[in-house]
Design an enzyme around this catalytic site. Structure first.
Site, mmCIF file in Angstrom:
data_model
loop_
_atom_site.group_PDB
_atom_site.id
_atom_site.type_symbol
_atom_site.label_atom_id
_atom_site.label_comp_id
_atom_site.label_asym_id
_atom_site.label_seq_id
_atom_site.Cartn_x
_atom_site.Cartn_y
_atom_site.Cartn_z
ATOM 1 N N ARG A 94 12.875 34.071 -5.508
ATOM 2 C CA ARG A 94 12.187 33.082 -6.331
ATOM 3 C C ARG A 94 12.162 31.721 -5.651
ATOM 4 O O ARG A 94 11.181 30.991 -5.744
ATOM 5 C CB ARG A 94 12.850 32.983 -7.708
ATOM 6 N N LYS B 76 10.685 27.065 -10.018
ATOM 7 C CA LYS B 76 11.793 26.227 -10.474
ATOM 8 C C LYS B 76 11.775 24.890 -9.736
ATOM 9 O O LYS B 76 12.727 24.501 -9.051
ATOM 10 C CB LYS B 76 13.126 26.955 -10.275
ATOM 11 N N GLU C 278 7.664 28.984 -23.680
ATOM 12 C CA GLU C 278 9.081 28.940 -23.291
ATOM 13 C C GLU C 278 9.849 27.935 -24.121
ATOM 14 O O GLU C 278 9.271 27.015 -24.709
ATOM 15 C CB GLU C 278 9.225 28.526 -21.822
#
Length: 388
Positions: free
Chosen positions: A133, A235, A271
């Site tokens: 990721r 992220k 989210e």
């Protein structure tokens, strides 16, 4: 199946030299990323045994930063690859005022945890997923990134260097924060000329102040978490500070966190501030599909796999906010939060309550996930990396 991976104190680090009689951690030898041919030596006398714990109140750990002993650093220049890093004493890092990370937010980070078994072994959960990721996020942010092996090795070294900070079994975990940033200075908008990858750790307990109590969420309609074509699916450090306004407003009104809707129609669930969300109705579990605005959480992916293994029908799809009315349960997942049950969600002045407690789907899935992470349940998925 537990992966037994040795710390491999090879080229990247000939980590702590252990005295044969006292088991004390002695000097560290490592190579600089900028001068790999020059051996650097840092000696830090230690007065604790390898199996000692740091002097902490392990029964009252919160979720906050606690300076430990060591952190890991590795650098490379723009257009090059990361090569070799080293462990350093935990402390401040030096950045120029024109660093890309400070001026343009060029950085991504990860989060994972390690748990201690009753026999003292350290168990790391799916670190290769975090590594992949980070690589995906780095590409989006125009940065070089460590290879998967470099990432995992850096995490292992940092954990071993801070072994005494890993909480006793059942008392918490050691949170691991890998961070990749544009550390070189640049005035005009562009990619930084130099990049720093670092890993630091901190012992932690529960993320929410409520502990294991059900959370109460507030649906945010004025602010967006992410938009199509943006960075919501990685992220990036730039994703989080903009959410502080909505989070502060919600907490001041007595809520635990914020639930965001999609930025286009403002009617579909996306989210929570720092975690993914799941809806339960009977034997069916649904969660918003990954579409570029939702972070592909490692815990999210693990819970989906565990739920399917338990016989639940799991669907990744668009979930209108109106479907909450018919939900039996709602829960959220993330590295920091684990699996957290949601007691209520407030939307347009109406509070919708959900089932919580011991006999819930979220508790069933949470127990399995924690059991695998802590070695109490056999790891048939091959998710656990045992650090030796």
């Amino acid at each position: 199946m537990i992966q037994r991976i040795s710390a491999g104190f090879g080229n990247l680090v000939q980590s702590f030299r252990v005295a044969s009689s006292s088991s004390k951690i002695g000097c560290y030898y490592g190579f600089s990323s900028q001068a790999s041919s020059s051996l650097q030596q840092t000696c830090e006398p230690s007065n604790y045994r390898d199996d000692d714990y740091a002097d902490l109140d392990w029964d009252n750990l919160g979720f906050g930063i606690m300076p430990t002993d060591y952190m890991y650093l590795m650098k490379c220049s723009k257009g090059e690859d990361f090569e070799q890093g080293q462990l350093n004493r935990y402390g401040n890092i030096e950045l120029g005022p024109a660093a890309g990370v400070l001026n343009y937010g060029q950085a991504v980070y990860e989060g994972t945890k390690v748990h201690r078994k009753e026999d003292g072994r350290l168990l790391l959960f799916r670190p290769e997923q975090n590594a992949m990721r980070m690589k995906f996020g780095a590409e989006r942010m125009c940065m070089p990134s460590p290879s998967i092996d470099q990432f995992v090795d850096a995490v292992k070294q940092t954990v071993l260097a801070n072994k005494r900070w890993v909480p006793p079994p059942g008392k918490g975990s050691l949170y691991i924060r890998p961070l990749l940033m544009g550390s070189g200075q640049i005035l005009g908008l562009g990619a930084a000329p130099e990049y720093t990858f670092l890993v630091y750790v901190s012992p932690v307990g529960n993320y929410f102040k409520e502990g294991f109590a059900p959370l109460n969420l507030y649906v945010e309609k004025d602010f967006d978490r992410a938009s199509r074509g943006g960075t919501g699916g990685i992220k990036s450090i730039t994703n989080y500070a903009p959410g502080l306004k909505a989070l502060t407003k919600a907490k001041n009104r007595g809520f635990s966190d914020v639930l965001y809707l999609d930025s286009v129609n403002r009617k579909n669930i996306e989210e929570v501030s720092s975690c993914n969300i799941f809806i339960v109705k009977g034997n069916a579990i649904s969660t918003p599909a990954i579409n570029g605005t939702i972070l592909p959480g490692v815990t999210r992916r693990s819970i989906i796999e565990i739920a399917r293994d338990h016989g639940y029908q799991v669907e990744e799809c668009v979930i209108p906010i109106d479907e909450l009315i018919d939900a039996d349960e709602v829960f959220c997942t993330g590295t920091a939060v684990g699996v957290a049950s949601i007691g209520s969600i407030t939307y347009e002045g109406k509070r919708i309550k959900f089932k919580t407690g011991a006999q819930t789907v979220s508790q069933e899935l949470y127990s399995t996930l924690v059991g695998i992470k802590t070695g109490l349940i056999e790891d048939k998925m091959g998710w656990i990396v045992e650090i030796e």
